[in-house]
Scaffold this motif. Structure first.
Motif, PDB file in Angstrom:
ATOM      1  N   THR A  43       0.822  -1.200   0.000  1.00 18.01           N
ATOM      2  CA  THR A  43       0.000   0.000   0.000  1.00 18.01           C
ATOM      3  C   THR A  43       0.857   1.251   0.000  1.00 18.01           C
ATOM      4  OG1 THR A  43      -1.678   1.234   1.179  1.00 18.01           O
ATOM      5  CG2 THR A  43      -0.275  -0.180   2.503  1.00 18.01           C
ATOM      6  N   THR A  44       0.496   2.187  -0.830  1.00 18.57           N
ATOM      7  CA  THR A  44       1.260   3.440  -0.922  1.00 18.57           C
ATOM      8  C   THR A  44       0.835   4.441   0.140  1.00 18.57           C
ATOM      9  OG1 THR A  44      -0.313   4.272  -2.560  1.00 18.57           O
ATOM     10  CG2 THR A  44       1.674   3.186  -3.397  1.00 18.57           C
ATOM     11  N   VAL A  45      -0.118   4.067   0.974  1.00 23.90           N
ATOM     12  CA  VAL A  45      -0.579   5.006   2.002  1.00 23.90           C
ATOM     13  C   VAL A  45       0.071   4.738   3.352  1.00 23.90           C
ATOM     14  CG1 VAL A  45      -2.783   5.433   0.870  1.00 23.90           C
ATOM     15  CG2 VAL A  45      -2.621   3.620   2.569  1.00 23.90           C
ATOM     16  N   TYR A  49       5.681   1.048   4.521  1.00 21.32           N
ATOM     17  CA  TYR A  49       5.770   0.373   3.223  1.00 21.32           C
ATOM     18  C   TYR A  49       6.472   1.260   2.215  1.00 21.32           C
ATOM     19  CZ  TYR A  49       4.776  -1.620  -1.257  1.00 21.32           C
ATOM     20  OH  TYR A  49       4.933  -2.124  -2.510  1.00 21.32           O
ATOM     21  N   VAL A  50       6.152   2.546   2.204  1.00 21.76           N
ATOM     22  CA  VAL A  50       6.771   3.470   1.251  1.00 21.76           C
ATOM     23  C   VAL A  50       8.282   3.450   1.435  1.00 21.76           C
ATOM     24  CG1 VAL A  50       6.976   5.895   0.576  1.00 21.76           C
ATOM     25  CG2 VAL A  50       4.719   4.909   1.019  1.00 21.76           C
ATOM     26  N   THR A  70       4.503  -0.693  -9.679  1.00 19.86           N
ATOM     27  CA  THR A  70       3.225  -1.275  -9.277  1.00 19.86           C
ATOM     28  C   THR A  70       2.399  -0.307  -8.434  1.00 19.86           C
ATOM     29  OG1 THR A  70       4.311  -2.298  -7.388  1.00 19.86           O
ATOM     30  CG2 THR A  70       4.067  -3.657  -9.365  1.00 19.86           C
ATOM     31  N   THR A  71       2.690   0.984  -8.541  1.00 18.01           N
ATOM     32  CA  THR A  71       1.959   1.950  -7.725  1.00 18.01           C
ATOM     33  C   THR A  71       0.465   1.974  -8.047  1.00 18.01           C
ATOM     34  OG1 THR A  71       2.616   3.717  -9.242  1.00 18.01           O
ATOM     35  CG2 THR A  71       3.918   3.458  -7.233  1.00 18.01           C
ATOM     36  N   SER A  72       0.087   1.539  -9.251  1.00 20.11           N
ATOM     37  CA  SER A  72      -1.342   1.496  -9.568  1.00 20.11           C
ATOM     38  C   SER A  72      -2.034   0.310  -8.900  1.00 20.11           C
ATOM     39  CB  SER A  72      -1.568   1.455 -11.079  1.00 20.11           C
ATOM     40  OG  SER A  72      -1.038   0.269 -11.625  1.00 20.11           O
ATOM     41  N   ASP A  74      -2.627  -0.980  -5.515  1.00 21.76           N
ATOM     42  CA  ASP A  74      -2.515  -0.524  -4.135  1.00 21.76           C
ATOM     43  C   ASP A  74      -3.386  -1.408  -3.257  1.00 21.76           C
ATOM     44  OD1 ASP A  74      -2.637   0.844  -1.692  1.00 21.76           O
ATOM     45  OD2 ASP A  74      -2.301   2.747  -2.686  1.00 21.76           O
ATOM     46  N   GLN A  75      -2.775  -2.081  -2.298  1.00 22.80           N
ATOM     47  CA  GLN A  75      -3.539  -2.980  -1.446  1.00 22.80           C
ATOM     48  C   GLN A  75      -4.525  -2.240  -0.551  1.00 22.80           C
ATOM     49  OE1 GLN A  75      -1.084  -5.766   0.624  1.00 22.80           O
ATOM     50  NE2 GLN A  75      -0.438  -6.791  -1.228  1.00 22.80           N
ATOM     51  N   ALA A  76      -4.475  -0.918  -0.549  1.00 21.99           N
ATOM     52  CA  ALA A  76      -5.483  -0.166   0.190  1.00 21.99           C
ATOM     53  C   ALA A  76      -6.821  -0.217  -0.540  1.00 21.99           C
ATOM     54  CB  ALA A  76      -5.032   1.280   0.382  1.00 21.99           C
ATOM     55  N   ARG A  77      -6.811  -0.714  -1.785  1.00 26.52           N
ATOM     56  CA  ARG A  77      -8.049  -0.896  -2.546  1.00 26.52           C
ATOM     57  C   ARG A  77      -8.581  -2.295  -2.240  1.00 26.52           C
ATOM     58  NH1 ARG A  77      -6.078   0.131  -8.370  1.00 26.52           N
ATOM     59  NH2 ARG A  77      -8.142  -0.650  -8.873  1.00 26.52           N
TER      60      ARG A  77
END
Length: 108
Positions: A43-45, A49-50, A70-72, A74-77
Motif C-alpha cells: 500500500t502506498t498510504v 511500506y513506502v 506497481t503503484t497502480s 494498491d492494497q489499500a483498494r
C-alpha cells in the motif's frame, strides 16, 4: 522484508538476505534463458511500506534488476484482495496482469 520486518533498515540482516536471494533468483533465471522482473505489492498510504519500497528500488538498481512500477496496484483498494486473506481477488489478478503485460511490451 516488509511483512516480517517492517522497520528493517537497508543494511539490516533482512535486506542482506533479500539481496542474496534476489541474486540467486536472477542467476537461476539467466541460466534458464529468462529474466527476473520484480513486482512489489503493498500500500502506498502506509509510510513504513513506502520506505521499504524505496529500499527495494535501490536494491534492485544496485543488483541490476528490473522493477515494475506497481503503484497502480494498491492494497489499500479492498477489491484487489480476497477478504481477510491477502491473496489477489479476480480484479486484483487482472490489475496485476495488466501491469505486467504493459511492462513486457516495453523493450528491455
Amino acid at each position: 522484508p516488509y511483512r516480517y520486518a517492517p522497520n528493517a533498515h537497508e543494511g539490516s540482516l533482512e535486506w542482506k538476505i533479500m539481496r542474496k536471494s534476489l541474486r540467486q533468483l536472477d542467476d537461476i533465471a539467466k541460466r534458464n534463458g529468462a529474466q527476473l522482473i520484480l513486482a512489489p505489492i503493498g500500500t502506498t498510504v502506509e509510510p513504513t511500506y513506502v520506505r521499504q519500497i524505496e529500499i527495494f528500488r535501490k536494491v534492485a538498481k544496485d543488483e541490476g534488476l528490473d522493477l515494475l512500477d506497481t503503484t497502480s496496484f494498491d492494497q489499500a483498494r479492498p477489491e484487489l484482495l480476497l477478504p481477510r486473506d491477502g491473496h489477489f481477488s479476480a480484479k486484483g489478478a487482472e490489475t496485476m496482469a495488466d501491469i505486467v503485460a504493459r511492462a513486457l511490451e516495453k523493450p528491455h
